[in-house]
Scaffold this motif. Structure first.
Motif, short mmCIF file in Angstrom:
data_model
loop_
_atom_site.label_atom_id
_atom_site.label_comp_id
_atom_site.label_asym_id
_atom_site.label_seq_id
_atom_site.Cartn_x
_atom_site.Cartn_y
_atom_site.Cartn_z
N THR A 45 0.87 -1.17 0.00
CA THR A 45 0.00 0.00 0.00
C THR A 45 0.91 1.23 0.00
O THR A 45 2.10 1.13 0.35
CB THR A 45 -0.88 0.04 1.27
N GLU A 47 0.97 3.54 2.15
CA GLU A 47 1.44 3.73 3.54
C GLU A 47 2.61 2.80 3.86
O GLU A 47 3.60 3.22 4.44
CB GLU A 47 0.29 3.49 4.52
N HIS A 48 2.47 1.52 3.49
CA HIS A 48 3.54 0.57 3.79
C HIS A 48 4.82 0.90 3.02
O HIS A 48 5.93 0.74 3.55
CB HIS A 48 3.08 -0.86 3.55
N TRP A 63 4.28 4.72 11.71
CA TRP A 63 3.20 3.76 11.59
C TRP A 63 2.15 4.33 10.66
O TRP A 63 1.99 5.54 10.56
CB TRP A 63 2.59 3.50 12.97
N ALA A 64 1.36 3.43 10.05
CA ALA A 64 0.30 3.88 9.14
C ALA A 64 -0.66 4.83 9.86
O ALA A 64 -1.15 5.79 9.26
CB ALA A 64 -0.45 2.67 8.58
#
Length: 132
Positions: A45, A47-48, A63-64
């Motif tokens: 994703t 975010e990742h 962190w997300a």
């Protein structure tokens, strides 16, 4: 035309400054200043991808849940089209340090225009300035 998805972040310090990274020699667009981040791989994703890139490029962990979607860039270069979500982040562990030869600088949003940036990043400046 090939579409490349790159996830980027506006890391915002306690004084409201944003971290910019200067692209090192030998990379495309060397010398230009940009928001940290990188390509989103097929199994990631945005975010990742950003969490991975921040660890690799700056040696910090986040962190997300700390990545707030802010805006995005959509820009056609000669050989690809860039789609770049920009997240805002105010919380991370560690101190950002250049891990890949880039130069880092904390910049106030109203001073960002003084730093030459890739064409895709420039329209993000007023959005960030107004938001901060």
């Amino acid at each position: 035309m090939k579409v490349v998805v790159v996830s980027a972040v506006a890391l915002i310090d306690i004084d409201g400054r944003v971290l910019l990274a200067q692209r090192p020699e030998g990379k495309p667009m060397a010398g230009l200043w940009e928001f940290p981040g990188g390509k989103v791989e097929a199994d990631e994703t945005p975010e990742h991808a950003l969490i991975r890139e921040l660890s690799e490029e700056l040696g910090i962990d986040t962190w997300a849940s700390c990545l707030a979607p802010l805006t995005f860039a959509s820009h056609s270069y000669d050989d690809f089209h860039l789609l770049m979500p920009l997240f805002a982040c105010r919380k991370w562990n560690g101190t950002p340090r250049a891990q890949e030869g880039q130069t880092l600088k904390w910049v106030r949003p109203n001073e960002m225009r003084e730093y030459p940036m890739p064409a895709a990043d420039i329209p993000l400046i007023p959005i960030l300035r107004d938001w901060l």
